[in-house]
Design a protein around this motif. Structure first.
Motif, PDB file in Angstrom:
ATOM      1  N   VAL A 124      -1.383  -8.125  -7.524  1.00 30.63           N
ATOM      2  CA  VAL A 124      -0.721  -8.418  -6.288  1.00 30.63           C
ATOM      3  C   VAL A 124      -1.037  -7.854  -5.008  1.00 30.63           C
ATOM      4  O   VAL A 124      -0.598  -6.691  -5.074  1.00 30.63           O
ATOM      5  N   ILE A 125      -1.157  -8.382  -4.046  1.00 28.54           N
ATOM      6  CA  ILE A 125      -1.550  -7.745  -2.657  1.00 28.54           C
ATOM      7  C   ILE A 125      -0.367  -8.334  -1.714  1.00 28.54           C
ATOM      8  O   ILE A 125      -0.416  -9.293  -1.054  1.00 28.54           O
ATOM      9  N   PRO A 126       0.708  -7.771  -1.391  1.00 23.08           N
ATOM     10  CA  PRO A 126       1.797  -8.082  -0.436  1.00 23.08           C
ATOM     11  C   PRO A 126       1.099  -7.824   0.890  1.00 23.08           C
ATOM     12  O   PRO A 126       0.092  -6.974   1.337  1.00 23.08           O
ATOM     13  N   PRO A 127       1.751  -8.354   1.903  1.00 24.50           N
ATOM     14  CA  PRO A 127       1.556  -8.123   3.501  1.00 24.50           C
ATOM     15  C   PRO A 127       1.813  -6.791   3.830  1.00 24.50           C
ATOM     16  O   PRO A 127       2.722  -6.131   3.207  1.00 24.50           O
ATOM     17  N   PHE A 128       0.907  -6.362   4.858  1.00 20.59           N
ATOM     18  CA  PHE A 128       1.296  -4.714   5.265  1.00 20.59           C
ATOM     19  C   PHE A 128       0.726  -4.640   6.852  1.00 20.59           C
ATOM     20  O   PHE A 128       0.082  -5.548   7.242  1.00 20.59           O
ATOM     21  N   GLY A 129       1.171  -3.547   7.224  1.00 18.98           N
ATOM     22  CA  GLY A 129       0.725  -3.293   8.502  1.00 18.98           C
ATOM     23  C   GLY A 129       1.562  -4.171   9.653  1.00 18.98           C
ATOM     24  O   GLY A 129       0.559  -4.627  10.651  1.00 18.98           O
ATOM     25  N   GLY A 130       2.708  -4.659   9.349  1.00 18.03           N
ATOM     26  CA  GLY A 130       3.234  -5.730  10.344  1.00 18.03           C
ATOM     27  C   GLY A 130       2.423  -6.831  10.335  1.00 18.03           C
ATOM     28  O   GLY A 130       2.373  -7.624  11.317  1.00 18.03           O
ATOM     29  N   CYS A 131       2.051  -7.452   9.296  1.00 19.89           N
ATOM     30  CA  CYS A 131       1.289  -8.706   9.097  1.00 19.89           C
ATOM     31  C   CYS A 131      -0.007  -8.759  10.020  1.00 19.89           C
ATOM     32  O   CYS A 131      -0.538  -9.634  10.415  1.00 19.89           O
ATOM     33  N   ARG A 132      -0.578  -7.371  10.396  1.00 17.62           N
ATOM     34  CA  ARG A 132      -1.779  -7.381  11.040  1.00 17.62           C
ATOM     35  C   ARG A 132      -3.094  -7.730  10.203  1.00 17.62           C
ATOM     36  O   ARG A 132      -3.133  -7.240   9.207  1.00 17.62           O
ATOM     37  N   PRO A 133      -3.881  -8.757  10.659  1.00 23.60           N
ATOM     38  CA  PRO A 133      -4.981  -9.215  10.014  1.00 23.60           C
ATOM     39  C   PRO A 133      -6.037  -7.951   9.920  1.00 23.60           C
ATOM     40  O   PRO A 133      -6.093  -7.509  10.884  1.00 23.60           O
ATOM     41  N   ILE A 134      -6.737  -8.155   9.076  1.00 23.24           N
ATOM     42  CA  ILE A 134      -7.966  -7.225   9.110  1.00 23.24           C
ATOM     43  C   ILE A 134      -9.325  -8.082   8.650  1.00 23.24           C
ATOM     44  O   ILE A 134      -9.214  -9.329   8.188  1.00 23.24           O
ATOM     45  N   ASP A 135     -10.147  -7.595   9.339  1.00 21.52           N
ATOM     46  CA  ASP A 135     -11.527  -8.629   8.878  1.00 21.52           C
ATOM     47  C   ASP A 135     -12.704  -7.760   7.975  1.00 21.52           C
ATOM     48  O   ASP A 135     -13.569  -8.368   7.746  1.00 21.52           O
ATOM     49  N   ARG A 136     -12.144  -6.487   7.726  1.00 20.57           N
ATOM     50  CA  ARG A 136     -13.111  -5.705   6.768  1.00 20.57           C
ATOM     51  C   ARG A 136     -12.334  -4.925   5.809  1.00 20.57           C
ATOM     52  O   ARG A 136     -11.196  -4.514   6.426  1.00 20.57           O
ATOM     53  N   LEU A 137     -12.713  -4.361   4.717  1.00 23.20           N
ATOM     54  CA  LEU A 137     -11.964  -3.619   3.886  1.00 23.20           C
ATOM     55  C   LEU A 137     -12.369  -2.210   4.277  1.00 23.20           C
ATOM     56  O   LEU A 137     -13.622  -1.762   4.284  1.00 23.20           O
ATOM     57  N   PRO A 138     -11.228  -1.437   4.484  1.00 18.50           N
ATOM     58  CA  PRO A 138     -11.540   0.021   4.472  1.00 18.50           C
ATOM     59  C   PRO A 138     -12.152   0.591   3.200  1.00 18.50           C
ATOM     60  O   PRO A 138     -12.174  -0.015   2.131  1.00 18.50           O
ATOM     61  N   GLU A 139     -12.907   1.770   3.227  1.00 20.32           N
ATOM     62  CA  GLU A 139     -13.823   2.093   2.063  1.00 20.32           C
ATOM     63  C   GLU A 139     -12.860   2.513   0.862  1.00 20.32           C
ATOM     64  O   GLU A 139     -13.313   2.176  -0.204  1.00 20.32           O
ATOM     65  N   ASP A 140     -11.656   3.074   1.265  1.00 18.76           N
ATOM     66  CA  ASP A 140     -10.789   3.463   0.076  1.00 18.76           C
ATOM     67  C   ASP A 140     -10.022   2.234  -0.613  1.00 18.76           C
ATOM     68  O   ASP A 140      -9.851   1.992  -1.734  1.00 18.76           O
ATOM     69  N   LEU A 141      -9.666   1.109   0.318  1.00 16.51           N
ATOM     70  CA  LEU A 141      -9.210  -0.042  -0.367  1.00 16.51           C
ATOM     71  C   LEU A 141     -10.357  -0.837  -0.894  1.00 16.51           C
ATOM     72  O   LEU A 141     -10.192  -1.500  -2.266  1.00 16.51           O
ATOM     73  N   ALA A 142     -11.565  -0.760  -0.602  1.00 20.12           N
ATOM     74  CA  ALA A 142     -12.793  -1.374  -1.342  1.00 20.12           C
ATOM     75  C   ALA A 142     -13.046  -0.867  -2.675  1.00 20.12           C
ATOM     76  O   ALA A 142     -13.348  -1.535  -3.680  1.00 20.12           O
ATOM     77  N   ALA A 143     -12.967   0.481  -2.734  1.00 19.72           N
ATOM     78  CA  ALA A 143     -12.942   1.139  -3.969  1.00 19.72           C
ATOM     79  C   ALA A 143     -12.002   0.883  -4.895  1.00 19.72           C
ATOM     80  O   ALA A 143     -12.409   0.675  -6.241  1.00 19.72           O
ATOM     81  N   ALA A 144     -10.824   0.783  -4.242  1.00 17.79           N
ATOM     82  CA  ALA A 144      -9.601   0.605  -5.104  1.00 17.79           C
ATOM     83  C   ALA A 144      -9.896  -0.986  -5.949  1.00 17.79           C
ATOM     84  O   ALA A 144      -9.627  -1.148  -7.019  1.00 17.79           O
ATOM     85  N   LEU A 145     -10.164  -1.917  -5.033  1.00 21.66           N
ATOM     86  CA  LEU A 145     -10.357  -3.174  -5.634  1.00 21.66           C
ATOM     87  C   LEU A 145     -11.522  -3.239  -6.652  1.00 21.66           C
ATOM     88  O   LEU A 145     -11.536  -4.193  -7.384  1.00 21.66           O
ATOM     89  N   ALA A 146     -12.525  -2.248  -6.560  1.00 18.76           N
ATOM     90  CA  ALA A 146     -13.728  -2.427  -7.567  1.00 18.76           C
ATOM     91  C   ALA A 146     -13.273  -2.115  -8.814  1.00 18.76           C
ATOM     92  O   ALA A 146     -13.984  -2.407  -9.690  1.00 18.76           O
ATOM     93  N   LEU A 147     -12.115  -1.469  -8.823  1.00 23.20           N
ATOM     94  CA  LEU A 147     -11.368  -0.956 -10.200  1.00 23.20           C
ATOM     95  C   LEU A 147     -11.080  -2.121 -10.861  1.00 23.20           C
ATOM     96  O   LEU A 147     -10.825  -2.114 -12.283  1.00 23.20           O
TER      97      LEU A 147
END
Length: 329
Positions: A76-99
């Motif tokens: 489950v991915i809840p909202p974060f950053g005050g509902c601020r949209p992102i257009d690309r994954l930071p490297e650490d988040l991309a690495a986490a999702l790859a797990l």
């Protein structure tokens, strides 16, 4: 035979919104089996296992880092950053999702959908997000098929929900999908929320205030729910609401997010599901009680709604003796 609880891993990112973060634990954590055993094991993690700031005036500490994502049956991915949209994954988040293991179910609440989209999980798929950010999600990720009007979208192994409380709707939907309406309804009662909500986001979108009117469509809807076993015409509904058919149709869309016909079909399907789960009535009799008339019509509508036949649905969710309950997939 005891089945291990389905593991739900909630990923708390920097600036996570506390309300949405707590929804999975409250809903999935409240689902119990016939012997009061937990049906889900809910754990929360951050990218590095350390405390994470919330969007409120406090931080939270968790017991797991992103490695626990590899053990998840549902993420489950809840909202974060005050509902601020992102257009690309930071490297650490991309690495986490790859797990996350292939085939793991993954869902977002509110603008958590931007994470799924940035990971490429919404390419070519139907999806939703908070109505105020739906256009931005579609602009940033044109390959996603964004529907701004629904409360949630179930596309099998990838699910998205609209803002805030729609996360409750989606979690209850998954409990219902996994274990049937009886379990989901029990969780809803304990949480003091409706088992499902009529309509979509259309009823919550900010619009100019309409002209005053004496009554909405609620009385007509209440009457319809008591008479689902017979044909109900637009003119009957309009008469019950004290409106013209044209006004009824417009008000229905404003108040429920759907047309009268679509709303009626949904209520008939839900009644049929309830009867399939809780009674031994023949399918043709259930079809008549739910207002579909024939088993063929019920089969068509149920398959269009949830993708299975009445008999297949009953085999999966019909109440079973305590020693067999919740063991049938």
């Amino acid at each position: 035979m005891t089945r291990s609880p389905h593991r739900v891993v909630v990923l708390a990112l920097d600036g996570v919104i506390p309300f949405e973060l707590g929804i999975p634990g409250r809903i999935f954590g409240g689902a119990r089996g016939p012997d009061d055993e937990p049906l889900y094991d809910v754990v929360t993690c951050t990218l590095d296992g350390g405390p994470v700031r919330t969007h409120a005036d406090f931080s939270i500490a968790v017991e797991h880092d992103a490695s626990v994502l590899a053990t998840a049956d549902t993420v489950v991915i809840p909202p974060f950053g005050g509902c601020r949209p992102i257009d690309r994954l930071p490297e650490d988040l991309a690495a986490a999702l790859a797990l996350i293991r292939p085939g793991t179910r993954i869902m977002s609440i509110c603008t958590g959908s931007f994470v799924l989209a940035a990971a490429g999980l919404l390419d070519g798929r139907p999806a939703t997000t908070h109505w105020n950010e739906a256009a931005e999600l579609q602009r940033l990720f044109p390959r996603a098929r964004v529907d701004p009007d629904v409360l949630f979208v179930d596309d099998g192994d990838v699910l998205t929900s609209a803002g805030a409380a729609s996360g409750i709707d989606l979690c209850l939907h998954l409990v219902r999908r996994d274990h049937g309406s009886e379990v989901a309804n029990r969780v809803a009662r304990r949480t003091v929320v409706p088992p499902w909500r009529d309509g979509g986001q259309a009823q919550y979108i900010e619009r100019p205030v309409p002209e005053p009117y004496d009554e909405g469509t609620a009385p007509a809807r209440a009457w319809a729910l008591e008479h689902l076993n017979r044909p109900i015409s637009l003119s009957e509904l309009a008469a019950r609401a004290g409106m013209s058919v044209r006004t009824l149709t417009r008000r229905f869309q404003e108040e429920t997010g759907m047309s009268p016909g679509r709303w009626l079909t949904r209520q008939r399907v839900e009644l049929a599901r309830h009867l399939l789960e809780t009674t031994d009535l023949p399918v043709d009799q259930i079809a008549r009680q739910a207002g579909f008339g024939t088993a063929v019509s019920l089969r068509q509508h149920l398959h269009a709604t949830i993708g299975v036949s009445p008999l297949a649905y009953r085999r999966t969710f019909h109440a079973t003796p305590p020693d067999r309950a919740f063991l049938v997939k």
